[in-house]
Design an enzyme around this catalytic site. Structure first.
Site, short mmCIF file in Angstrom:
data_model
loop_
_atom_site.label_atom_id
_atom_site.label_comp_id
_atom_site.label_asym_id
_atom_site.label_seq_id
_atom_site.Cartn_x
_atom_site.Cartn_y
_atom_site.Cartn_z
N TRP A 105 88.55 9.28 -70.23
CA TRP A 105 87.61 8.72 -71.21
C TRP A 105 88.28 7.53 -71.92
O TRP A 105 89.46 7.64 -72.30
CB TRP A 105 87.24 9.80 -72.22
CG TRP A 105 86.02 9.50 -73.02
CD1 TRP A 105 85.97 8.76 -74.18
CD2 TRP A 105 84.69 9.92 -72.74
NE1 TRP A 105 84.67 8.69 -74.62
CE2 TRP A 105 83.87 9.40 -73.76
CE3 TRP A 105 84.10 10.69 -71.73
CZ2 TRP A 105 82.49 9.62 -73.81
CZ3 TRP A 105 82.74 10.91 -71.77
CH2 TRP A 105 81.94 10.38 -72.80
N HIS A 132 91.62 16.85 -71.25
CA HIS A 132 90.31 16.59 -70.61
C HIS A 132 90.57 15.73 -69.37
O HIS A 132 90.14 14.58 -69.28
CB HIS A 132 89.37 15.89 -71.59
CG HIS A 132 89.07 16.73 -72.80
ND1 HIS A 132 87.90 17.43 -72.96
CD2 HIS A 132 89.83 17.01 -73.90
CE1 HIS A 132 87.94 18.10 -74.10
NE2 HIS A 132 89.10 17.85 -74.70
N HIS A 174 87.91 19.80 -65.65
CA HIS A 174 88.44 20.51 -66.81
C HIS A 174 87.38 21.36 -67.48
O HIS A 174 86.19 21.13 -67.34
CB HIS A 174 89.04 19.52 -67.82
CG HIS A 174 88.04 18.65 -68.50
ND1 HIS A 174 87.58 17.48 -67.94
CD2 HIS A 174 87.38 18.79 -69.68
CE1 HIS A 174 86.69 16.92 -68.75
NE2 HIS A 174 86.54 17.69 -69.80
N ASP A 226 85.97 22.50 -71.08
CA ASP A 226 85.94 22.25 -72.53
C ASP A 226 86.02 23.58 -73.26
O ASP A 226 85.35 24.54 -72.88
CB ASP A 226 84.59 21.62 -72.92
CG ASP A 226 84.57 20.10 -72.82
OD1 ASP A 226 85.57 19.50 -72.40
OD2 ASP A 226 83.51 19.52 -73.17
N HIS A 266 86.43 22.10 -79.05
CA HIS A 266 86.32 20.66 -78.81
C HIS A 266 85.11 20.07 -79.57
O HIS A 266 85.13 18.92 -79.97
CB HIS A 266 86.18 20.41 -77.30
CG HIS A 266 86.00 18.99 -76.88
ND1 HIS A 266 86.82 17.97 -77.32
CD2 HIS A 266 85.10 18.41 -76.05
CE1 HIS A 266 86.42 16.83 -76.78
NE2 HIS A 266 85.39 17.07 -76.01
N HIS A 315 76.39 19.56 -75.88
CA HIS A 315 77.57 20.33 -76.28
C HIS A 315 77.20 21.34 -77.38
O HIS A 315 77.64 22.50 -77.36
CB HIS A 315 78.68 19.40 -76.80
CG HIS A 315 79.49 18.71 -75.74
ND1 HIS A 315 79.14 17.48 -75.22
CD2 HIS A 315 80.63 19.07 -75.10
CE1 HIS A 315 80.04 17.12 -74.32
NE2 HIS A 315 80.95 18.06 -74.22
N GLU A 340 83.58 19.99 -66.60
CA GLU A 340 83.25 18.57 -66.42
C GLU A 340 84.23 17.96 -65.42
O GLU A 340 85.29 18.53 -65.14
CB GLU A 340 83.35 17.83 -67.77
CG GLU A 340 82.29 18.30 -68.76
CD GLU A 340 82.56 17.89 -70.20
OE1 GLU A 340 81.60 17.82 -70.97
OE2 GLU A 340 83.74 17.67 -70.57
#
Ligand SMILES: [Zn+2]
Length: 210
Positions: free
Chosen positions: A16, A52, A56, A58, A62, A163, A175
């Site tokens: 990210w 992440h 992965h 979450d 998070h 989320h 994800e």
């Protein structure tokens, strides 16, 4: 038959924007002089990276204050019957409930959108999940949802409604999966997070067994 649905973890793997990419620091290498000048008989390296990273899981912590960290989550989320479905999602849109077969046939569902095609090239216009879809899957007894994009919410989403729905429904998120070579169908999923105490996510080695 085993499908490996994890991208390779290397410095080239996209993370990210602003997050920590993977680097490998080599402390010792076989056959090379070490700091103390003796030729080393082992190779030893240190990994630096966001948790992440690639495929992965979450943790609720998070996206929820005082919510469980990854070491506190039951492993049963990440292990067991799983349905892979392919959806025709446009880039930058959320997958709606009516784009999935109804009802789904397993407690775990992996959704292939094809909108994040290259794990080494971060495109911000990937598809995500609608909160309505997450709620609908929860009503059907689904406990884990995985996606082949970096997030279950859209790139520029601030309030992260999907989320937040996972948090309210106590469901698990995977994800960064690579689903392009996996036919639709029912599999056994194995994608265990590391027991990282207090962490907000963990890389997983995600596989599907037929
Ligand atoms: Zn996430």
């Amino acid at each position: 038959m085993i499908y490996d649905i994890s991208p390779p973890l290397s410095p080239r793997l996209a993370v990210w924007p602003g997050d920590t990419p993977l680097t490998r620091e080599v402390l010792l290498e076989i056959g090379r002089p070490s700091a103390s000048n003796f030729v080393s008989n082992i190779t030893l390296s240190t990994l630096h990276a966001t948790v992440h990273l690639g495929a992965h899981a979450d943790a609720p912590s998070h996206y929820g204050a005082d919510a469980p960290a990854i070491h506190e989550r039951g492993l049963d989320y990440y292990l067991g019957p799983c349905q892979v479905v392919r959806v025709a999602a446009a880039r930058g849109t959320r997958v709606a409930p009516d784009m999935l077969p109804q009802p789904v046939r397993a407690e775990r569902v992996l959704i292939a959108t094809g909108t994040f095609p290259d794990p080494e090239q971060f495109n911000t216009d990937f598809a995500a999940l609608s909160p309505e879809l997450v709620r609908r899957l929860h009503e059907q007894g689904v406990r884990l949802v995985g996606i082949d994009t970096p997030s279950v919410d859209l790139f520029d989403s601030k309030d992260l409604p999907s989320h937040q729905t996972f948090l309210r429904c106590d469901m698990a998120i995977l994800e960064g999966l690579v689903l392009k070579d996996v036919p639709e169908g029912i599999y056994q999923l194995i994608a265990l997070p590391l027991k990282l105490v207090g962490f907000d996510a963990s890389p997983v080695r995600a596989i599907l067994k037929k």
